[in-house]
Design an enzyme around this catalytic site. Structure first.
Site, PDB file in Angstrom:
ATOM      1  N   LYS A 276      -0.021  11.806   5.272  1.00 37.18           N
ATOM      2  CA  LYS A 276       0.293  10.790   6.278  1.00 37.18           C
ATOM      3  C   LYS A 276       0.887   9.551   5.639  1.00 37.18           C
ATOM      4  O   LYS A 276       1.889   8.990   6.114  1.00 37.18           O
ATOM      5  CB  LYS A 276      -0.977  10.456   7.063  1.00 37.18           C
TER       6      LYS A 276
ATOM      7  N   LYS B 130       0.831  -1.207   0.000  1.00 36.84           N
ATOM      8  CA  LYS B 130       0.000   0.000   0.000  1.00 36.84           C
ATOM      9  C   LYS B 130       0.868   1.261   0.000  1.00 36.84           C
ATOM     10  O   LYS B 130       0.539   2.253  -0.657  1.00 36.84           O
ATOM     11  CB  LYS B 130      -0.925   0.010   1.222  1.00 36.84           C
TER      12      LYS B 130
END
Length: 295
Positions: A239, A171
């Site tokens: 983030k 990811k």
């Protein structure tokens, strides 16, 4: 019918939970905030008042939370997921967190005799609504085989990518590539505008060739109109690129474009764009060239 606990009905989690409900499962949805609880109501599932209520008696529990601290608090807290699930059942974390944080989740689950998968997703809000997400799964293959039919309700591509934490590594790579595609699309549009090209037609032909991508297909409208209503917020992409940067340093890698993308996304956030869609990279590209969407 499977009894499911779903924790985190946010922008992505809400349609994911709704698709599980639509598939005929008994879904108990917990949202921490008033806004999240309102989203839970719209899933069609049973809205519960605590993590414990969502997990009690569930065969599988899904978590979809914004960051690592939120996941660890929900999973390992006194009345959290691990304390509330029945031994032998399955925890699937769809959140995007650091690989090290994911390993901590796996360890906490194993200590409680729970089976665990890290299964972050890609595809944005549209993919979640359509049940067409790409789901990258780390953990035990047999556990994945057991819950695959549930994951396929939410995703069109479900792939086992390795041991615990591997889903988060893949990811992180995904988020880096998406940021790069967005930035190149933004810069291409600035280049095309500067030369007076017909932007929709230009994107049509680019999309039909090697330059085509899911990013171009899904984000062209937002960039052409300047509507940066969030499907995936800049703050979250910032983030995620922080996770990438930490992992890059941890392996002693030299990835110069990765550092540049992290800085560009952080720049949009610093200019007040934290709540905008990550397609707002186009706004920054325009600003750097003295242009506006409306010019």
């Amino acid at each position: 019918m499977t009894v499911i606990g779903f924790i985190g009905p946010g922008v992505m989690g809400r349609p994911m939970a709704a698709n599980l409900v639509a598939a005929g499962h008994d879904v108990r949805v917990y949202g921490h905030s008033d806004r999240s609880r309102a989203r839970a109501e719209s899933t069609g599932g049973t809205v519960v008042d605590s993590i414990r209520d969502a997990c009690a008696g569930a065969d599988v529990v899904f978590t979809m939370l914004p960051d690592g601290p939120a996941v660890l608090e929900a999973v390992t807290g006194e009345d959290g997921v691990v304390a509330s699930m029945t031994p032998g059942t399955v925890l699937v974390d769809h959140s995007t967190i650091a690989p090290a944080e994911s390993l901590a989740v796996h360890a906490a689950a194993a200590e409680a005799d729970l089976r665990c998968l890290d299964a972050p997703v890609s595809g944005g809000e549209a993919g979640a609504v359509e049940g067409a997400l790409s789901i990258m799964v780390g953990g035990d293959q047999e556990t994945l085989d057991e819950v695959r039919s549930l994951l396929e309700v939410m995703g069109a591509t479900v792939v086992h990518v390795g041991d615990p934490g591997s889903g988060q590594v893949v990811k992180a790579a995904n988020q880096l590539m998406v940021a790069g595609h967005l930035q190149m699309l933004a810069e291409a549009l600035v280049f095309l505008r500067a030369h007076g090209a017909d932007l929709p037609n230009a994107l049509d032909v680019l999309g039909g060739g090697l330059a085509g991508s899911t990013v171009l297909e899904r984000k062209r409208a937002a960039m052409l109109t300047g509507d940066f209503t969030p499907g995936f917020r800049i703050a979250l992409h910032d983030k995620d690129l922080g996770i990438v940067s930490e992992a890059v340093r941890g392996r002693g890698l030299v990835l110069p474009a990765t550092g540049l993308m992290s800085s560009l996304v952080a720049s949009v956030k610093a200019r007040g764009g934290a709540g905008l869609d990550h397609a707002a990279l186009y706004g920054l590209a325009l600003e750097l060239n003295g242009l506006k969407i409306t010019d």
